[in-house]
Design an enzyme around this catalytic site. Structure first.
Site, mmCIF file in Angstrom:
data_model
loop_
_atom_site.group_PDB
_atom_site.id
_atom_site.type_symbol
_atom_site.label_atom_id
_atom_site.label_comp_id
_atom_site.label_asym_id
_atom_site.label_seq_id
_atom_site.Cartn_x
_atom_site.Cartn_y
_atom_site.Cartn_z
ATOM 1 N N TYR A 1 -26.397 -3.989 10.031
ATOM 2 C CA TYR A 1 -25.565 -4.491 11.125
ATOM 3 C C TYR A 1 -26.111 -3.967 12.451
ATOM 4 O O TYR A 1 -26.173 -4.690 13.435
ATOM 5 C CB TYR A 1 -24.111 -4.039 10.948
ATOM 6 N N ASN B 1 -18.253 -15.474 8.810
ATOM 7 C CA ASN B 1 -19.278 -16.476 8.512
ATOM 8 C C ASN B 1 -18.641 -17.608 7.695
ATOM 9 O O ASN B 1 -18.217 -17.390 6.564
ATOM 10 C CB ASN B 1 -20.415 -15.816 7.731
ATOM 11 N N CYS C 1 -25.173 -13.778 4.889
ATOM 12 C CA CYS C 1 -24.536 -12.529 5.316
ATOM 13 C C CYS C 1 -24.622 -11.456 4.237
ATOM 14 O O CYS C 1 -24.491 -10.268 4.542
ATOM 15 C CB CYS C 1 -23.093 -12.766 5.750
ATOM 16 N N HIS C 2 -24.878 -11.844 3.004
ATOM 17 C CA HIS C 2 -25.036 -10.857 1.932
ATOM 18 C C HIS C 2 -26.281 -9.999 2.133
ATOM 19 O O HIS C 2 -26.401 -8.935 1.539
ATOM 20 C CB HIS C 2 -25.074 -11.544 0.558
ATOM 21 N N GLU D 1 -31.983 -11.875 -5.602
ATOM 22 C CA GLU D 1 -33.097 -12.059 -4.667
ATOM 23 C C GLU D 1 -34.128 -10.935 -4.761
ATOM 24 O O GLU D 1 -35.131 -10.964 -4.055
ATOM 25 C CB GLU D 1 -32.561 -12.158 -3.240
#
Length: 151
Positions: free
Chosen positions: A87, A108, A116-117, A144
């Site tokens: 952030y 979001n 946003c993850h 991912e």
């Protein structure tokens, strides 16, 4: 507004279209067939994302919100698959502070497609407003390959 949803490895996930763009994503408990070519493409891309063959969505997105929300969404879209930012890093890039960036991530309207993850706090995972909360965030990061910090 047209919508479609599908069952993913993380549960039901749906999208809403307006004016030729995806405007909202939501967690749900059902599958709903796509009613438009854009939603058909979106469902195909989500399937490809979850089977590991797609790393970047190619869909028109219109997340709404004011200038700061738009700037945060743009910053989130710039985080590559399998990578993370904090952030604070995003805040520094935007000339802001971490807390407003975190709040914008929580608002979001198109989670997953606007990733946003991939945003973490300086002390660890941070929050996640989707169904399943932080556990869903961890599952997406693991999917991912962006999870070495967990070990």
């Amino acid at each position: 507004m047209p919508s479609a949803s599908m069952i993913t490895p993380l549960g039901g996930f749906g999208l809403i279209e307006r004016g030729g763009a995806i405007v909202e994503a939501y967690w749900c408990d059902r599958e709903e067939a796509p009613a438009t070519p854009l939603l058909t493409s979106a469902m195909q891309q989500l399937k490809a994302y979850f089977d590991g063959s797609l790393r970047q969505f190619g869909l028109p997105l219109a997340p709404g919100g004011g200038p700061f929300q738009q700037a945060v969404c743009t910053a989130l879209l710039a985080i590559p698959y399998g990578r993370t930012k904090t952030y604070g890093e995003i805040a520094r890039d935007l000339g802001s502070y971490g807390q407003p960036v975190g709040a914008a991530c929580g608002r979001n309207p198109i989670p997953l497609l606007i990733p946003c993850h991939r945003v973490l706090s300086a002390q660890g995972l941070g929050g996640f407003s989707a169904r399943g909360g932080v556990e869903t965030k961890i599952a997406l990061l693991q999917h991912e390959g962006a999870y070495p910090f967990l070990f």
